[in-house]
Scaffold this active site. Structure first.
Site, short mmCIF file in Angstrom:
data_model
loop_
_atom_site.label_atom_id
_atom_site.label_comp_id
_atom_site.label_asym_id
_atom_site.label_seq_id
_atom_site.Cartn_x
_atom_site.Cartn_y
_atom_site.Cartn_z
N HIS A 1 -9.49 1.73 4.41
CA HIS A 1 -8.24 1.81 5.18
C HIS A 1 -8.46 2.75 6.37
O HIS A 1 -9.20 3.73 6.27
CB HIS A 1 -7.11 2.32 4.28
N SER B 1 3.16 -2.27 10.18
CA SER B 1 4.60 -2.35 10.43
C SER B 1 5.21 -3.72 10.10
O SER B 1 6.15 -4.14 10.75
CB SER B 1 4.92 -1.96 11.88
N GLU C 1 -5.72 -4.70 10.35
CA GLU C 1 -4.64 -3.75 10.62
C GLU C 1 -4.92 -3.00 11.93
O GLU C 1 -5.69 -2.02 11.92
CB GLU C 1 -4.53 -2.74 9.49
N GLU D 1 -6.75 5.05 7.54
CA GLU D 1 -6.45 6.47 7.27
C GLU D 1 -7.62 7.14 6.56
O GLU D 1 -7.90 8.31 6.77
CB GLU D 1 -5.15 6.56 6.44
N GLY E 1 2.40 2.14 10.66
CA GLY E 1 3.40 3.19 10.50
C GLY E 1 4.10 3.57 11.80
O GLY E 1 4.75 4.61 11.88
N ASN F 1 0.88 -1.16 0.00
CA ASN F 1 0.00 0.00 0.00
C ASN F 1 0.92 1.21 0.00
O ASN F 1 1.54 1.52 1.01
CB ASN F 1 -0.89 -0.03 1.25
N LYS G 1 0.20 4.32 -0.34
CA LYS G 1 -0.37 5.53 0.27
C LYS G 1 -0.10 6.75 -0.63
O LYS G 1 -0.09 6.60 -1.85
CB LYS G 1 0.18 5.72 1.69
P1 PGA Z 1 2.76 0.13 7.53
O1 PGA Z 1 1.33 0.41 6.83
O2 PGA Z 1 3.23 -1.20 6.99
O3 PGA Z 1 3.61 1.27 7.08
O4 PGA Z 1 2.52 0.09 8.99
C1 PGA Z 1 0.39 -0.62 6.69
C2 PGA Z 1 -0.87 -0.09 6.08
O5 PGA Z 1 -1.30 1.02 6.43
O6 PGA Z 1 -1.47 -0.75 5.21
#
Ligand code: PGA
Length: 249
Positions: A95, A213, A167, A97, A173, A10, A12
């Site tokens: 997601h 992560s 998640e 976010e 992140g 992903n 982003k």
């Molecule tokens: P990350 O993001 O691996 O940077 O923690 C995962 C995601 O948001 O899909």
């Protein structure tokens, strides 16, 4: 029941279209592994050049979002047939976010999931609890609700082909990966929830990813858990490290 692993990046809001093409070209040889489904979900403006760059490889290019209407006065949105027209087969839906910054709710997630299936696009449906919810002990209840609403009016045949990404928000992140036990526990609970909504065959077929992560170091243990069928990877999917994640075995 053996399910094919699906490991998705992903990206982003990262990389310009020309940087995205360069990254696809760099990662192409590193992720060449037909034993797993490899997907990069990239910013809308980079979808077409990335599809071109990925031609002839095992890489699938997906979208990070999609609207739930067919067309019309929805300035700034992308319709499902715009995605299928250029060959997109996967889309990330809901997601955390998007839920946090763009007011997405369980209801809009459900509308988008329905639309994705109508157009033959596989949704990667995201769910996950906040740190506060985990500390209050309501993680499983909360995720069951997210899943039940996301799958309203979705048939068993459709659900079998869906991908769910678990998640935990506190792990995204942050460098704080969930423990293998925490990730497996919730992914197993999601499968039980799917079995309750549909039946065991549907629960056995659906693929459930862990995200938050994930690194080359944590992937092998996570991805060999009985109910974890791969990962949704943010930060590490922008680096050559992603090749090691895809080849976690
Ligand atoms: P990350 O993001 O691996 O940077 O923690 C995962 C995601 O948001 O899909």
């Amino acid at each position: 029941m053996s399910r094919k692993k699906i490991i998705a990046g992903n990206w982003k809001m990262n990389k310009t279209p020309s940087e995205a093409v360069a990254l696809i070209n760099e990662l192409k040889p590193l992720v060449a592994n037909d034993e797993v489904d490899v997907v990069f979900c990239v910013p809308a403006i980079s979808i077409i050049p990335c599809i071109e760059a990925a031609k002839g490889s095992n890489i699938n290019i997906g979208a990070e979002n999609m609207y739930f209407e067919e067309s019309g006065a929805f300035t700034g949105e992308i319709a499902p047939n715009m995605l299928t027209d250029v060959g997109v087969k996967y889309v990330v839906i809901g997601h955390s976010e998007r839920r946090e910054y763009f007011a997405e709710t369980d209801i809009t997630v459900n509308k988008k999931v329905k639309k994705a299936f109508e157009h033959g696009i596989t949704p990667i449906i995201c769910c996950g609890e906040s740190l506060e919810q985990r500390e209050q002990g309501v993680t499983i209840d909360f995720i069951r609700q997210q899943i039940k609403i996301a799958f309203l009016d979705i048939t068993a045949e459709q659900a079998k082909t869906a991908v769910i990404a678990y998640e935990p928000i506190w792990a995204i992140g942050t460098g704080k990966v969930a423990t293998t036990e925490q990730a497996q526990e919730v992914c197993a609970a999601i499968r039980v929830c799917i079995a309750e909504i549909y039946d065991q065959a549907t629960a056995d077929a659906i693929r459930i990813q862990y995200g938050g992560s994930v690194t080359a170091a944590s992937a092998p243990e996570l991805f060999t858990q009985p109910d974890i069928d791969g990962g949704l990877v943010g930060g590490a999917s922008l680096k050559p490290e992603f090749g090691k994640i895809v080849n976690y075995k």
